[in-house]
Design an enzyme around this catalytic site. Structure first.
Site, PDB file in Angstrom:
ATOM      1  N   CYS A  75       0.831  -1.206   0.000  1.00 58.14           N
ATOM      2  CA  CYS A  75       0.000   0.000   0.000  1.00 58.14           C
ATOM      3  C   CYS A  75       0.868   1.259   0.000  1.00 58.14           C
ATOM      4  O   CYS A  75       2.004   1.248   0.503  1.00 58.14           O
ATOM      5  CB  CYS A  75      -0.877   0.050   1.247  1.00 58.14           C
ATOM      6  SG  CYS A  75      -2.073  -1.272   1.359  1.00 58.14           S
ATOM      7  N   GLU A  77       0.697   3.900   1.839  1.00 62.64           N
ATOM      8  CA  GLU A  77       1.081   4.364   3.177  1.00 62.64           C
ATOM      9  C   GLU A  77       2.339   3.656   3.671  1.00 62.64           C
ATOM     10  O   GLU A  77       3.220   4.262   4.278  1.00 62.64           O
ATOM     11  CB  GLU A  77      -0.043   4.098   4.188  1.00 62.64           C
ATOM     12  CG  GLU A  77      -1.339   4.808   3.906  1.00 62.64           C
ATOM     13  CD  GLU A  77      -2.298   3.976   3.047  1.00 62.64           C
ATOM     14  OE1 GLU A  77      -1.847   3.377   2.051  1.00 62.64           O
ATOM     15  OE2 GLU A  77      -3.490   3.955   3.370  1.00 62.64           O
ATOM     16  N   CYS A 114      -5.861   0.477   5.224  1.00 62.23           N
ATOM     17  CA  CYS A 114      -6.198  -0.914   5.559  1.00 62.23           C
ATOM     18  C   CYS A 114      -5.625  -1.268   6.937  1.00 62.23           C
ATOM     19  O   CYS A 114      -4.866  -0.504   7.532  1.00 62.23           O
ATOM     20  CB  CYS A 114      -5.645  -1.867   4.498  1.00 62.23           C
ATOM     21  SG  CYS A 114      -3.868  -2.177   4.646  1.00 62.23           S
TER      22      CYS A 114
HETATM   23  N1  THU Z   1      -4.370   0.445  -1.069  1.00 63.92           N
HETATM   24  C1  THU Z   1      -3.493   1.394  -0.627  1.00 63.92           C
HETATM   25  O1  THU Z   1      -2.412   1.578  -1.190  1.00 63.92           O
HETATM   26  N2  THU Z   1      -3.831   2.123   0.453  1.00 63.92           N
HETATM   27  C2  THU Z   1      -5.060   2.091   1.049  1.00 63.92           C
HETATM   28  O2  THU Z   1      -5.300   2.820   1.995  1.00 63.92           O
HETATM   29  C3  THU Z   1      -6.098   1.197   0.533  1.00 63.92           C
HETATM   30  C4  THU Z   1      -5.625   0.168  -0.418  1.00 63.92           C
HETATM   31  C5  THU Z   1      -4.025  -0.329  -2.280  1.00 63.92           C
HETATM   32  C6  THU Z   1      -3.700  -1.765  -2.078  1.00 63.92           C
HETATM   33  C7  THU Z   1      -3.967  -2.317  -3.458  1.00 63.92           C
HETATM   34  O3  THU Z   1      -2.847  -2.057  -4.291  1.00 63.92           O
HETATM   35  C8  THU Z   1      -5.113  -1.465  -3.971  1.00 63.92           C
HETATM   36  O4  THU Z   1      -5.102  -0.283  -3.185  1.00 63.92           O
HETATM   37  C9  THU Z   1      -6.456  -2.136  -3.911  1.00 63.92           C
HETATM   38  O5  THU Z   1      -6.779  -2.532  -2.646  1.00 63.92           O
END
Ligand code: THU
Length: 162
Positions: A75, A77, A114
């Site tokens: 992600c 973050e 998440c």
């Molecule tokens: N994702 C993030 O990068 N940050 C979040 O806060 C929510 C989800 C990404 C993970 C994955 O690559 C995509 O978003 C779909 O879930």
């Protein structure tokens, strides 16, 4: 009879209309939106951007990086906080902004971190013994503000050890 104790550290989060963001907050949201352009998200098509300001005023940004082996994706973050803490381990993160683009690119989606990212933010709060403000852009342009991870990840061991 003994009274039951209330066990909760959940406070109400603030919803900030775009026009009421302060300069630092607006800047971080803008940096995060720019960062989301470079997300590598060919599998989900959900492009997320994050931007952080550290204690010395430096700002950094990052985005999500996916992998055909799904669990290997990271992600925005965590890409960001792991990068800044790798390079500036003495500088505490003050505020992190998180944004996401709608899959069909018709605007911004509402996003919240998440579980793994909440835990990661919590770890750095613990390390620096200081809350990290979390700004989450919503699809209507307003920003949900958590003053610290407690508002998104309540009931840690220390909270329940009453
Ligand atoms: N994702 C993030 O990068 N940050 C979040 O806060 C929510 C989800 C990404 C993970 C994955 O690559 C995509 O978003 C779909 O879930």
């Amino acid at each position: 009879m003994k009274e039951n104790k209330k066990v909760s550290n959940i406070n109400t989060m603030e919803l900030i209309p775009a026009v009421n963001l302060n300069e630092m907050q607006a800047n971080l949201i803008e940096l995060a939106i720019k960062a989301s352009d470079n997300a590598y998200a060919p599998y989900s098509n959900f492009r997320v951007g994050a931007a952080v300001i550290l204690a010395d005023g430096q700002t950094f940004w990052a985005n999500n990086q996916e992998n055909i082996a799904y669990p290997a994706g990271i992600c925005a973050e965590r890409v960001l906080l792991c990068y800044t803490h790798s390079n500036y381990p003495k500088l505490k993160p003050l505020t992190i902004a998180i944004v996401a683009k709608k899959a069909n690119d018709t605007g911004m989606a509402t996003v919240t971190p998440c579980g793994m990212c909440r835990q990661t933010i919590s770890e750095y709060e613990m390390k620096f013994d200081s809350p990290i403000e979390i700004l989450m852009l919503r699809s209507d342009g307003s920003v949900l503000k958590a003053e610290g991870i407690d508002q998104l990840l309540p009931y840690k061991l220390e909270d329940l050890n009453v």
